[in-house]
Design an enzyme around this catalytic site. Sequence first.
Site, PDB file in Angstrom:
ATOM      1  N   ARG A  61      -4.340 -10.602   5.243  1.00 59.16           N
ATOM      2  CA  ARG A  61      -4.663  -9.238   5.630  1.00 59.16           C
ATOM      3  C   ARG A  61      -5.136  -8.396   4.445  1.00 59.16           C
ATOM      4  O   ARG A  61      -6.016  -7.546   4.598  1.00 59.16           O
ATOM      5  CB  ARG A  61      -3.486  -8.580   6.349  1.00 59.16           C
TER       6      ARG A  61
ATOM      7  N   HIS B 234      -0.284  -4.157  -0.289  1.00 65.26           N
ATOM      8  CA  HIS B 234       0.614  -3.908   0.837  1.00 65.26           C
ATOM      9  C   HIS B 234       1.447  -2.655   0.595  1.00 65.26           C
ATOM     10  O   HIS B 234       1.571  -2.175  -0.539  1.00 65.26           O
ATOM     11  CB  HIS B 234       1.522  -5.120   1.040  1.00 65.26           C
TER      12      HIS B 234
END
Length: 232
Positions: A64, A183
């Site tokens: 991601r 993140h």
Amino acid sequence: MPKTAHRLILVRHGQSLWNLENRFTGWWDVDLTARGEDEARAAGALLLAKGFLPTLAFTSLQTRAIRTLHLALEACGRAWLPEIKDWRLNERHYGGLTGLDKAETAAKHGDDQVKIWRRSFDTPPPVLEAGSRFDLATDPRYAGIAIPSTESLKDTITRVMPYYESAIAPALQAGETVLVAAHGNSLRALVKHLSGISDADITGLEIPTGQPIVYELDENLTARERYYLSER
């Protein structure tokens, strides 16, 4: 006040499939949603429109974040940019909570306990049992790495900051305009350090997906400004 000498750009990955499903993700590898892809492209388009073009990029080993980086770089015409991937920029490891629906977990363990696991500074979730569905011991990207079985935010900071000091800071000092696509919790570690945020306050800091955060740093890499690029 010392003048700005260096620029660091932080971007949290776009919305992921498990963000959408409200599940604890941590080190488990999930992809972006269509919205997440759009967020990544929008981040890159904003970098281009504002003239904030990176010259070097860092990201984690998780899809991601990697795809967010690639989509953003494509959108700002910098797909060719050198990039460095490292596990120390991975998300916090949520241990035995990995894969669980957050609402169901709260119903089972109570809101207060889940809040402690999610938002305390130094209390990690239960450990992930070896051999369980989300055990990453056989994942080739982590060969030779001591994969944690769970992490608190403090644990995450403990692995992120030495990497910042050994890899990212020298790149900034060398004159690179650095983009870090990572993140929520690995970026919290960097923001905590650069902005001097306390242990108590950092747990409440929300970092939105796909929104470039810019640090203007002096020659000693002390932050002079921190702002969302969308607000400039």
